[in-house]
Design an enzyme around this catalytic site. Structure first.
Site, PDB file in Angstrom:
ATOM      1  N   SER A 134      15.661  16.653  77.449  1.00  0.00           N
ATOM      2  CA  SER A 134      16.750  16.594  76.528  1.00  0.00           C
ATOM      3  C   SER A 134      17.171  18.273  76.516  1.00  0.00           C
ATOM      4  O   SER A 134      18.365  18.505  76.422  1.00  0.00           O
ATOM      5  CB  SER A 134      16.699  16.035  75.085  1.00  0.00           C
ATOM      6  OG  SER A 134      16.076  17.015  74.530  1.00  0.00           O
ATOM      7  N   ASN A 135      16.186  19.049  76.098  1.00  0.00           N
ATOM      8  CA  ASN A 135      16.684  20.592  76.165  1.00  0.00           C
ATOM      9  C   ASN A 135      17.118  21.005  77.569  1.00  0.00           C
ATOM     10  O   ASN A 135      17.837  21.915  77.815  1.00  0.00           O
ATOM     11  CB  ASN A 135      15.547  21.278  75.693  1.00  0.00           C
ATOM     12  CG  ASN A 135      15.598  21.524  74.072  1.00  0.00           C
ATOM     13  OD1 ASN A 135      16.387  22.140  73.549  1.00  0.00           O
ATOM     14  ND2 ASN A 135      14.305  20.724  73.718  1.00  0.00           N
ATOM     15  N   ARG A 175      -7.815  24.820  83.739  1.00  0.00           N
ATOM     16  CA  ARG A 175      -6.641  25.383  83.272  1.00  0.00           C
ATOM     17  C   ARG A 175      -6.470  26.707  84.046  1.00  0.00           C
ATOM     18  O   ARG A 175      -5.261  26.940  84.520  1.00  0.00           O
ATOM     19  CB  ARG A 175      -6.785  25.938  81.652  1.00  0.00           C
ATOM     20  CG  ARG A 175      -5.476  26.568  81.159  1.00  0.00           C
ATOM     21  CD  ARG A 175      -5.770  26.618  79.666  1.00  0.00           C
ATOM     22  NE  ARG A 175      -5.196  27.649  79.047  1.00  0.00           N
ATOM     23  CZ  ARG A 175      -5.346  28.576  78.194  1.00  0.00           C
ATOM     24  NH1 ARG A 175      -6.276  28.391  77.795  1.00  0.00           N
ATOM     25  NH2 ARG A 175      -4.471  29.474  77.838  1.00  0.00           N
ATOM     26  N   HIS A 232      10.386  25.645  70.080  1.00  0.00           N
ATOM     27  CA  HIS A 232       9.587  24.634  69.214  1.00  0.00           C
ATOM     28  C   HIS A 232      10.326  24.251  68.016  1.00  0.00           C
ATOM     29  O   HIS A 232      10.957  24.920  67.335  1.00  0.00           O
ATOM     30  CB  HIS A 232       8.462  25.512  68.693  1.00  0.00           C
ATOM     31  CG  HIS A 232       7.460  24.828  68.002  1.00  0.00           C
ATOM     32  ND1 HIS A 232       6.333  23.780  68.564  1.00  0.00           N
ATOM     33  CD2 HIS A 232       7.017  24.539  66.759  1.00  0.00           C
ATOM     34  CE1 HIS A 232       5.834  23.097  67.585  1.00  0.00           C
ATOM     35  NE2 HIS A 232       6.083  23.822  66.408  1.00  0.00           N
ATOM     36  N   GLU A 248      18.128  22.562  68.195  1.00  0.00           N
ATOM     37  CA  GLU A 248      17.576  22.811  69.645  1.00  0.00           C
ATOM     38  C   GLU A 248      18.480  23.039  70.701  1.00  0.00           C
ATOM     39  O   GLU A 248      18.541  24.170  71.345  1.00  0.00           O
ATOM     40  CB  GLU A 248      16.135  21.943  70.105  1.00  0.00           C
ATOM     41  CG  GLU A 248      15.175  21.995  69.074  1.00  0.00           C
ATOM     42  CD  GLU A 248      13.760  21.115  69.518  1.00  0.00           C
ATOM     43  OE1 GLU A 248      13.441  21.258  70.732  1.00  0.00           O
ATOM     44  OE2 GLU A 248      13.330  20.306  68.845  1.00  0.00           O
TER      45      GLU A 248
HETATM   46  C1  GAR Z   1      11.384  19.601  72.186  1.00  0.00           C
HETATM   47  O1  GAR Z   1      11.721  19.169  70.785  1.00  0.00           O
HETATM   48  C2  GAR Z   1      10.634  21.045  71.883  1.00  0.00           C
HETATM   49  O2  GAR Z   1      11.138  21.659  70.819  1.00  0.00           O
HETATM   50  C3  GAR Z   1       9.123  20.588  71.978  1.00  0.00           C
HETATM   51  O3  GAR Z   1       8.949  19.402  72.938  1.00  0.00           O
HETATM   52  C4  GAR Z   1      10.274  18.747  72.922  1.00  0.00           C
HETATM   53  C5  GAR Z   1      10.699  18.389  74.345  1.00  0.00           C
HETATM   54  O4  GAR Z   1      11.839  17.596  74.367  1.00  0.00           O
HETATM   55  N1  GAR Z   1       8.364  21.577  72.260  1.00  0.00           N
HETATM   56  C6  GAR Z   1       7.224  21.969  71.503  1.00  0.00           C
HETATM   57  O5  GAR Z   1       6.751  21.113  70.828  1.00  0.00           O
HETATM   58  C7  GAR Z   1       6.417  23.082  72.188  1.00  0.00           C
HETATM   59  N2  GAR Z   1       5.410  23.359  71.417  1.00  0.00           N
HETATM   60  P1  GAR Z   1      12.602  17.760  75.520  1.00  0.00           P
HETATM   61  O6  GAR Z   1      12.066  17.452  76.806  1.00  0.00           O
HETATM   62  O7  GAR Z   1      13.822  16.447  75.256  1.00  0.00           O
HETATM   63  O8  GAR Z   1      13.403  18.773  75.726  1.00  0.00           O
END
Ligand code: GAR
Length: 213
Positions: free
Chosen positions: A14-15, A62, A106, A171
């Site tokens: 979504s981001n 890793r 985050h 976000e």
């Molecule tokens: C988002 O809420 C982002 O902030 C979080 O993962 C989600 C991804 O959603 N990231 C973290 O927690 C990083 N530590 P998305 O795939 O829909 O963007």
């Protein structure tokens, strides 16, 4: 104008969609996932973006995965690398190589609640204000010079899900904003502090940075 962006994803995307919708001033966007089935890959393809998969499970550790990732990323010579729900802690080498041009979002007001389940932990702690943070990345998880944060009020009847929805909306607002500032050359990083040149004051009380010259 800077013009090349690599976005690393692992999940929903979504981001990524918000970054695409923002029509950023970039020439090229490449999406790299560490998970072959990540829905974010479909988001990228639907929007006609180039995708690459570096399946983390096919690397022994890793270090080996990060080396492969770094090689792939560097082939695109990106001005900026953006982590958009990339659920992997990058090795020091990678982070050093892209210091000051590696961003993460985050869903908490860092330094509170880094890592997993930030909304659940915020509710457990009873915080009244929660939110999200865009920051430059250091080798520590969800840590680094803060670029922009947005806050939401926590309501008495909030659940983990209802809170996540409101934070996610923020976000989607601040991440494209931060990337745009970077691409416009408006972010200054010094002494682990970030300032934004010519930031326009915002009359939303819970939004920072407001104004710095
Ligand atoms: C988002 O809420 C982002 O902030 C979080 O993962 C989600 C991804 O959603 N990231 C973290 O927690 C990083 N530590 P998305 O795939 O829909 O963007």
């Amino acid at each position: 104008m800077m013009n090349s962006l690599v976005i690393l994803v692992s999940g929903r995307g979504s981001n990524l969609q918000a970054l695409i919708d923002a029509r950023l001033p970039v020439r090229a966007i490449t999406i790299i996932s560490n998970r072959p089935g990540a829905p974010a890959l479909d988001v990228a393809k639907r929007n006609g973006l180039e995708t690459r998969v570096i399946d983390q499970r096919s690397y022994p550790d890793r270090k080996a995965f990060d080396a492969a990732l770094m090689e792939t990323v560097s082939a695109y010579a990106p001005d900026l690398v953006v982590l958009a729900g990339f659920m992997h802690l990058l090795e020091e080498n990678f982070v050093q190589c892209y210091a000051g041009r590696l961003m993460n979002v985050h869903p908490s007001l860092l330094p509170a609640f880094p890592g997993l389940h930030p909304h659940r932990r915020a509710l457990l702690e009873g915080v009244k204000i929660h939110g999200c943070t865009v920051h430059f990345v250091t080798p520590r998880m969800d840590h680094g010079p803060i670029i922009v944060q947005a806050a939401v009020a926590v309501m008495p009847d909030d659940t983990e899900d209802s809170l996540a929805v409101r934070v996610l909306r923020e976000e989607h607002r601040i991440y494209p904003q931060a990337v745009r500032w970077f691409m416009e050359g408006r972010l200054r990083l010094s002494d682990n502090h970030v300032s934004v040149t010519h930031a326009v004051p915002d009359d939303t009380a819970l939004y920072s940075p407001g104004f710095c010259k």
